[in-house]
Design an enzyme around this catalytic site. Structure first.
Site, PDB file in Angstrom:
ATOM      1  CG  HIS A 154      -0.412   0.118   2.530  1.00 49.39           C
ATOM      2  ND1 HIS A 154       0.407  -0.822   3.089  1.00 49.39           N
ATOM      3  CD2 HIS A 154      -0.546   1.089   3.480  1.00 49.39           C
ATOM      4  CE1 HIS A 154       0.751  -0.453   4.323  1.00 49.39           C
ATOM      5  NE2 HIS A 154       0.196   0.702   4.576  1.00 49.39           N
ATOM      6  CG  ASP A 201       4.767   3.030   7.414  1.00 52.28           C
ATOM      7  OD1 ASP A 201       3.858   3.536   6.736  1.00 52.28           O
ATOM      8  OD2 ASP A 201       4.576   2.097   8.218  1.00 52.28           O
ATOM      9  CG  HIS A 202       4.103  -0.020   4.373  1.00 48.92           C
ATOM     10  ND1 HIS A 202       4.082  -1.305   4.833  1.00 48.92           N
ATOM     11  CD2 HIS A 202       3.634   0.758   5.393  1.00 48.92           C
ATOM     12  CE1 HIS A 202       3.611  -1.321   6.084  1.00 48.92           C
ATOM     13  NE2 HIS A 202       3.327  -0.076   6.432  1.00 48.92           N
ATOM     14  CG  HIS A 212       3.797  -1.413  11.645  1.00 50.33           C
ATOM     15  ND1 HIS A 212       4.614  -0.301  11.732  1.00 50.33           N
ATOM     16  CD2 HIS A 212       3.057  -1.245  10.518  1.00 50.33           C
ATOM     17  CE1 HIS A 212       4.364   0.506  10.713  1.00 50.33           C
ATOM     18  NE2 HIS A 212       3.415  -0.048   9.959  1.00 50.33           N
ATOM     19  CG  HIS A 266       0.084   4.445   4.686  1.00 51.67           C
ATOM     20  ND1 HIS A 266      -0.644   3.769   5.637  1.00 51.67           N
ATOM     21  CD2 HIS A 266      -0.736   5.421   4.212  1.00 51.67           C
ATOM     22  CE1 HIS A 266      -1.839   4.318   5.740  1.00 51.67           C
ATOM     23  NE2 HIS A 266      -1.928   5.318   4.890  1.00 51.67           N
ATOM     24  CG  HIS A 275      -3.984   0.432   6.858  1.00 56.67           C
ATOM     25  ND1 HIS A 275      -3.859   1.027   8.092  1.00 56.67           N
ATOM     26  CD2 HIS A 275      -2.818   0.695   6.205  1.00 56.67           C
ATOM     27  CE1 HIS A 275      -2.668   1.619   8.165  1.00 56.67           C
ATOM     28  NE2 HIS A 275      -2.031   1.436   7.042  1.00 56.67           N
ATOM     29  CG  ASP A 307       0.516  -1.220   7.880  1.00 55.40           C
ATOM     30  OD1 ASP A 307       1.358  -2.067   8.223  1.00 55.40           O
ATOM     31  OD2 ASP A 307       0.776  -0.014   7.751  1.00 55.40           O
TER      32      ASP A 307
HETATM   33 FE    FE Z   1       2.644   0.859   8.144  1.00 52.84          FE
HETATM   34 ZN    ZN Z   2       0.122   1.735   6.511  1.00 48.72          ZN
END
Ligand code: FE
Ligand code: ZN
Length: 255
Positions: free
Chosen positions: A56, A60-61, A171, A58, A114, A133
Site C-alpha cells: 500500500h 513507511d512501506h 509492524h 503509505h 487501512h 497493515d
Molecule cells: Fe505501516
Molecule cells: Zn500503513
C-alpha cells in the site's frame, strides 16, 4: 525448493522482509520502509534484489523504493491505485493475480480498509501470508481510508487461509495489541498464552513475528468479532460482526 524468508527491523517499528528463491536466485522485498537495512540484509545473504512487492502507498512501506530501484534495477509491483500515489511502478496487480518471484508464486488478495489500495501477498507453497497493515498479530490496521464493513471483509479473507500459514505483518505492535485484547477477552486461554510468549520474546529483544494464522484465529480479537462472547463483552449482542469489529477498532484507537 522452499523459499527462504528473512525479517529485520526498519524505521521505528516496521518489519523489512526478504523472500528468496534458491532455485533461480530471485529475491523480493515485501514493501520497502527504507533502503539501508534492506541493502544490508541483501549483502549479508549475498542476494540481489529482483522485485519489490508493495502492499500500500503509505510512506513507511514505500520510502525505500526509489533508492532500491536505482541500485538494483528491480521490478516494482504495486496495487492498482487510481491516485497513482506510488511512483516507479512496473506492474500493477489486484485480486486473483499471481505474481512470480523467480519460481515462487505470490497470490494477490485485495484487503482494503487501512487504505483503499491495500493488497496482501500469499505464497501458498510456502504457507506464508504478507498482510502488512491489514492484519497484525493480535491486532489489525487502523481504518484510515475504508470503513469498518470493508476492513472486516478484508480480515475475513485472511481468516479463510489455512491455520498452518504463517503471518508476516507490517509492524511490531504485538505487545500493545495483546494489552488491548486482554481488556476485551481476559479469559481467552490462547490470548493469555500468546501474552506470555510475547512478554518473553520482547524481553529477549526478539520479534514476535512470524506467528501462525491458526493461533491468530484463536487469540486475535479483531478476527473474532463474530464470536458471541466478543459481542457480549462490548455489549453488542444483537449487532452485526462488522459493527462489533468497528467498536473494537474504536476502543483500540482510544486505548
Ligand atoms: Fe505501516
Ligand atoms: Zn500503513
Amino acid at each position: 525448493m522452499a523459499a527462504e524468508i528473512r525479517l529485520f527491523p526498519c524505521l521505528t517499528d516496521n518489519f523489512g522482509y526478504l523472500i528468496h528463491d534458491p532455485a533461480t536466485g530471485a529475491t523480493a522485498s515485501v514493501d520497502a520502509p527504507e533502503a539501508a537495512p534492506i541493502i544490508k540484509a541483501l549483502e549479508r545473504e549475498g542476494w540481489t534484489l529482483t522485485d519489490i512487492l508493495i502492499t500500500h502507498h503509505h510512506h513507511d512501506h514505500v520510502g525505500g523504493v526509489a533508492e532500491l530501484k536505482r541500485k538494483y534495477k528491480c521490478r516494482v509491483v504495486a496495487p492498482h491505485d487510481k491516485s497513482a500515489k506510488i511512483a516507479d511502478v512496473d506492474l500493477r496487480t489486484g485480486q486473483g493475480d499471481v505474481v512470480k518471484v523467480g519460481n515462487l508464486m505470490a497470490r494477490v488478495l485485495e484487503t482494503p480498509g487501512h487504505t483503499l489500495d491495500h493488497i496482501s501477498y500469499v505464497f501458498d507453497a510456502d504457507k506464508a501470508l504478507f498482510a502488512a497493515d491489514t492484519l497484525f498479530s493480535i491486532g489489525c490496521g487502523r481504518v484510515f481510508e475504508g470503513n469498518y464493513p470493508l476492513m472486516w471483509n478484508s480480515l475475513l479473507k485472511l481468516r479463510a487461509l489455512p491455520d498452518d500459514f504463517k503471518l508476516y505483518c507490517g509492524h511490531e505492535y504485538t505487545a500493545a495489541n495483546v494489552k488491548f485484547a486482554l481488556t476485551i477477552e481476559p479469559d481467552n486461554a490462547a490470548l493469555k498464552a500468546r501474552a506470555a510468549e510475547v512478554t518473553r520474546l520482547r524481553a529477549e529483544n526478539k520479534p514476535t513475528i512470524p506467528t501462525l494464522l491458526g493461533e491468530e484465529k484463536k487469540a486475535n480479537v479483531f478476527l473474532r468479532a463474530d464470536q458471541p462472547s466478543v459481542a457480549a463483552s462490548v455489549r453488542m449482542k444483537d449487532r452485526s460482526a462488522a459493527d462489533v469489529f468497528g467498536e473494537l477498532r474504536e476502543r483500540k484507537n482510544k486505548s
